[in-house]
Design an enzyme around this catalytic site. Structure first.
Site, PDB file in Angstrom:
ATOM      1  N   HIS A  43       0.846  -1.202   0.000  1.00  0.00           N
ATOM      2  CA  HIS A  43       0.000   0.000   0.000  1.00  0.00           C
ATOM      3  C   HIS A  43       0.875   1.244   0.000  1.00  0.00           C
ATOM      4  CE1 HIS A  43       0.821   0.904   4.208  1.00  0.00           C
ATOM      5  NE2 HIS A  43       0.471  -0.317   4.559  1.00  0.00           N
ATOM      6  N   ASP A  48      -4.712   5.275   9.498  1.00  0.00           N
ATOM      7  CA  ASP A  48      -4.955   4.755  10.844  1.00  0.00           C
ATOM      8  C   ASP A  48      -6.163   3.826  10.829  1.00  0.00           C
ATOM      9  OD1 ASP A  48      -2.895   6.370  11.810  1.00  0.00           O
ATOM     10  OD2 ASP A  48      -4.251   8.037  12.243  1.00  0.00           O
ATOM     11  N   TYR A  76      -8.533  15.236   2.863  1.00  0.00           N
ATOM     12  CA  TYR A  76      -9.206  14.544   3.963  1.00  0.00           C
ATOM     13  C   TYR A  76     -10.427  15.325   4.434  1.00  0.00           C
ATOM     14  CZ  TYR A  76      -4.716  12.072   4.550  1.00  0.00           C
ATOM     15  OH  TYR A  76      -3.568  11.331   4.357  1.00  0.00           O
ATOM     16  N   TYR A 179       0.363  15.007   9.013  1.00  0.00           N
ATOM     17  CA  TYR A 179      -0.438  14.234   9.958  1.00  0.00           C
ATOM     18  C   TYR A 179      -1.659  15.056  10.359  1.00  0.00           C
ATOM     19  CZ  TYR A 179       3.173  10.699  10.380  1.00  0.00           C
ATOM     20  OH  TYR A 179       4.066   9.689  10.102  1.00  0.00           O
ATOM     21  N   LEU A 200     -12.132  10.438  10.481  1.00  0.00           N
ATOM     22  CA  LEU A 200     -11.172  10.848   9.459  1.00  0.00           C
ATOM     23  C   LEU A 200     -11.407  10.016   8.206  1.00  0.00           C
ATOM     24  CD1 LEU A 200      -8.692  12.547   8.667  1.00  0.00           C
ATOM     25  CD2 LEU A 200      -7.249  10.705   9.554  1.00  0.00           C
TER      26      LEU A 200
END
Length: 314
Positions: A43, A48, A76, A179, A200
């Site tokens: 990947h 997460d 995101y 992040y 998320l």
């Protein structure tokens, strides 16, 4: 006596998996690898377990070019819980601090503005970045904090979606290495109340089309359909794959004539017209523009091979 290793098939391309919540990126990868019966899989950029959304899974020869996706922009959607800070900066962690939420809407907008553009970010301890050969999360789980260098990131867009009670929803378009958990934790500190991620979703990676995302449920349904119709699963699964060179789609293309490509495929730099003056290039050959791999313009202006596709017999 060891059991002989099971032989998979040579399948090459990129699957845009819509990763479900609660599954690690590696577990998702292994499920896709088994469904496709692929020899190799990897990947590009872990999500997460709490996160959902686009996780490009590279199969076969596409794994050679997955590194180029790591350098790509991502988008995101995130929901933060205000007033609570956790040790992991998300809902999977333990609450370590609670504070009242007292900021004004203007203070919120000012705080958001401070994260837009080029900034430096100190990565969270709960990350896969390594320190002295070990992932940071291994130290964090032992209660050990180690020094981390601030890294340059770019937030191209930070869109305010809604603020209702103790929830704040944002959309973030950012560069590699960003992040989102750290942005939310830092934002909570700027606002004086603390915050952590409760939702998320990765919306996009690079320029991959959102409509090409598929779920594990859809893949398993196709497996069952293939069995019912008594056909090879590859007939239904392989059309879902993006081309193996799609991770490098942002790089310029140099198309070599067949007379030159034979030397390139044997590891030799070649001269050609229409190449840029420097940098990495995506190399194809002939009228069909068959993908050969990645090259780099050398000091003499030639296209030198850097990472090549192995040509499997059909």
């Amino acid at each position: 006596m060891s059991r002989p290793r099971r032989r998979g098939r040579d399948v090459h391309g990129v699957l845009l998996l819509d990763k479900p919540q609660g599954l690690s990126s590696n577990d998702a990868l292994q499920k896709v690898k088994r469904i496709y019966n692929a020899n190799r899989a990897g990947h590009t950029g872990a999500l997460d377990p709490l996160a959902t959304g686009m996780l490009p899974i590279c199969l076969g020869e596409a794994t050679k070019f997955s590194q180029y996706l790591l350098d790509s922009d991502k988008r995101y959607r995130v929901i933060a819980r205000l007033g609570q800070r956790t040790d992991t900066s998300d809902a999977d962690g333990t609450v370590v601090e609670e504070r009242p939420v007292t900021f004004s809407e203007q203070q919120l907008q000012d705080a958001l503005e401070s994260f837009r553009g080029d900034t430096l970010q100190v990565p969270t301890m709960f990350s896969a970045l390594k320190y002295q050969g070990k992932p940071l999360y291994e130290y964090a789980r032992q209660g050990i904090e180690v020094p981390r260098e601030a890294r340059p990131i770019t937030v191209y867009e930070l869109l305010f979606i809604r603020h209702e009670g103790d929830e704040l929803e944002l959309e973030v378009h950012c560069s590699k290495g960003t992040y989102i958990r750290t942005i939310i934790d830092d934002l909570g500190e700027k606002l004086g109340c603390g915050a952590h991620v409760i939702y998320l979703r990765r919306l996009t990676v690079s320029k991959y089309p959102v409509e090409r995302m598929v779920t594990l449920e859809q893949l398993n349904a196709l497996l069952e359909e293939a069995q019912t119709r008594d056909i090879a699963p590859s007939e239904l699964l392989d059309p879902l794959l993006m081309p193996m060179d799609s991770p490098a789609a942002d790089y310029p293309v140099v198309n070599l004539p067949l007379t030159s490509s034979v030397y390139f495929k044997n590891g030799n730099p070649v001269r050609t017209t229409g190449a840029p003056s420097e940098g990495l290039v995506r190399v194809t050959e002939g009228e069909a523009q068959k993908f050969l791999g990645m090259g780099e313009i050398d000091s003499e202006g030639r296209v030198a091979p850097r990472r090549l596709v192995v040509e499997y017999p059909v």
